[in-house]
Design an enzyme around this catalytic site. Structure first.
Site, PDB file in Angstrom:
ATOM      1  N   ASP A  64       8.385  -1.691 -19.815  1.00 25.48           N
ATOM      2  CA  ASP A  64       8.850  -1.576 -18.431  1.00 25.48           C
ATOM      3  C   ASP A  64       8.070  -0.438 -17.782  1.00 25.48           C
ATOM      4  O   ASP A  64       8.342   0.736 -18.044  1.00 25.48           O
ATOM      5  CB  ASP A  64      10.355  -1.287 -18.402  1.00 25.48           C
ATOM      6  CG  ASP A  64      10.928  -1.276 -16.989  1.00 25.48           C
ATOM      7  OD1 ASP A  64      10.138  -1.221 -16.020  1.00 25.48           O
ATOM      8  OD2 ASP A  64      12.168  -1.298 -16.853  1.00 25.48           O
ATOM      9  N   SER A 141      -6.257  -3.976  -5.185  1.00 26.52           N
ATOM     10  CA  SER A 141      -6.395  -5.222  -4.439  1.00 26.52           C
ATOM     11  C   SER A 141      -7.262  -4.970  -3.224  1.00 26.52           C
ATOM     12  O   SER A 141      -7.301  -3.863  -2.680  1.00 26.52           O
ATOM     13  CB  SER A 141      -5.017  -5.727  -4.002  1.00 26.52           C
ATOM     14  OG  SER A 141      -5.124  -6.759  -3.035  1.00 26.52           O
ATOM     15  N   TYR A 154       3.182  -4.679   0.075  1.00 22.42           N
ATOM     16  CA  TYR A 154       2.285  -4.882  -1.063  1.00 22.42           C
ATOM     17  C   TYR A 154       0.969  -4.148  -0.826  1.00 22.42           C
ATOM     18  O   TYR A 154       0.469  -3.420  -1.699  1.00 22.42           O
ATOM     19  CB  TYR A 154       2.031  -6.378  -1.249  1.00 22.42           C
ATOM     20  CG  TYR A 154       0.971  -6.698  -2.275  1.00 22.42           C
ATOM     21  CD1 TYR A 154       1.264  -6.733  -3.631  1.00 22.42           C
ATOM     22  CD2 TYR A 154      -0.351  -6.970  -1.882  1.00 22.42           C
ATOM     23  CE1 TYR A 154       0.287  -7.028  -4.575  1.00 22.42           C
ATOM     24  CE2 TYR A 154      -1.327  -7.263  -2.815  1.00 22.42           C
ATOM     25  CZ  TYR A 154      -1.011  -7.292  -4.155  1.00 22.42           C
ATOM     26  OH  TYR A 154      -1.972  -7.568  -5.081  1.00 22.42           O
ATOM     27  N   LYS A 158      -0.899  -0.928  -2.914  1.00 21.18           N
ATOM     28  CA  LYS A 158      -2.246  -1.012  -3.476  1.00 21.18           C
ATOM     29  C   LYS A 158      -3.169   0.029  -2.847  1.00 21.18           C
ATOM     30  O   LYS A 158      -4.062   0.570  -3.527  1.00 21.18           O
ATOM     31  CB  LYS A 158      -2.812  -2.423  -3.289  1.00 21.18           C
ATOM     32  CG  LYS A 158      -2.078  -3.489  -4.098  1.00 21.18           C
ATOM     33  CD  LYS A 158      -2.141  -3.200  -5.598  1.00 21.18           C
ATOM     34  CE  LYS A 158      -1.559  -4.329  -6.422  1.00 21.18           C
ATOM     35  NZ  LYS A 158      -1.684  -4.092  -7.883  1.00 21.18           N
TER      36      LYS A 158
END
Length: 272
Positions: A64, A141, A154, A158
């Site tokens: 985790d 990303s 998101y 990144k």
């Protein structure tokens, strides 16, 4: 340049988080082929163990990434085989949606997995490398480099990973190589899980085609031993994203066209 590829006289271990599938599995495959004692870690422990067995990796463990201490346990599993040579922070989530529409639980999960998971993993890896050096690879990303409507949270996580990586590169000894890889949309369950008719999915797919996991894994492993800190894949999309970051109004003019291109690409990908 310090050479940290393993040999019979100097074995090295490697950790790949989120390694049970997708990009992580492809990276683990290449590291095993290079001779690393690879620990495949994943939130799905059974999948991590199965993947490790299939690839001939040293071990597969549940992990985790939100838990700082869990990273230390994974590190111990790796260093039980050999000193750490490579750590890949690959585990991530891809919940899409505008800031106004995204579920609060998804926002927290994105920050805890995509950002804090990378921070905790990076800290453990840097401590383990010490003065002996190694390679820390953070999978970011292309969305980190400019505005991506429909993927705002998101993209923010990144972007933070890229910022963390570049700062960490200046905080650590030169024998430690810190990298952030920023791929365009990749053909993985993460992208497939985004709303097919959503703005984010369309923009992620607007490059004409989705990258393969093999392409991303090749680029990630090629960073090992180099001093390159940030790499975009493909390079031309990185240039375009950086341009839109400098002039967001340009993106707003191009966004409808990019979304149409992405929507067509999604439909082509969904055809049997």
């Amino acid at each position: 340049m310090t050479t940290l590829t393993p040999s019979a006289s100097s074995p090295r271990s490697a950790v790949v988080t989120g390694g049970a599938g997708g990009i992580g599995r492809a990276i683990a495959t290449r590291l095993v082929a290079r001779g690393y004692a690879v620990v495949v870690s994943d939130i799905d422990e059974a999948a991590a163990r199965r993947t490790a067995q299939e690839l001939g990796a040293a071990a597969g463990v549940g992990h985790d990434v939100r838990d700082p201490e869990d990273h230390r346990r994974v590190l111990a599993a790796a260093t039980a085989h050999a000193p750490l040579g490579v750590w890949v922070n690959n585990a991530g989530l891809g919940h899409d949606g505008t800031l106004a529409s995204i579920d609060e639980g998804h926002v927290r999960a994105l920050v805890e997995v995509n950002l804090l998971g990378v921070a905790w993993g990076s800290r453990v890896a840097v401590e383990a490398f010490g003065s002996g050096g190694g390679d820390l690879i953070n999978i970011a990303s292309l969305s980190a480099l400019g505005p991506v409507p429909g993927l705002s949270v998101y993209a923010a996580t990144k972007a933070a990973v890229v910022s963390l990586t570049t700062s960490l590169d200046t905080e650590t000894p030169r024998s430690l190589h810190v990298h952030a890889l920023c791929p365009d949309g990749v053909d993985t369950p993460l992208v497939a899980g985004m709303a097919a008719d959503g703005q984010g999915r369309a923009l992620v797919s607007s490059g004409g085609r989705l990258l393969t996991t093999d392409e991303v894994a090749d680029a990630a492993v090629a960073l090992i031993g180099t001093r390159r800190v940030v790499r975009t894949l493909p390079a031309w999309r990185g240039v375009m994203m950086r341009a839109t970051d400098l002039a967001p109004s340009v993106l707003m003019r191009l966004e409808p066209l990019m979304r149409r291109q992405g929507t067509r690409a999604v439909r082509r990908h969904q055809r049997p």
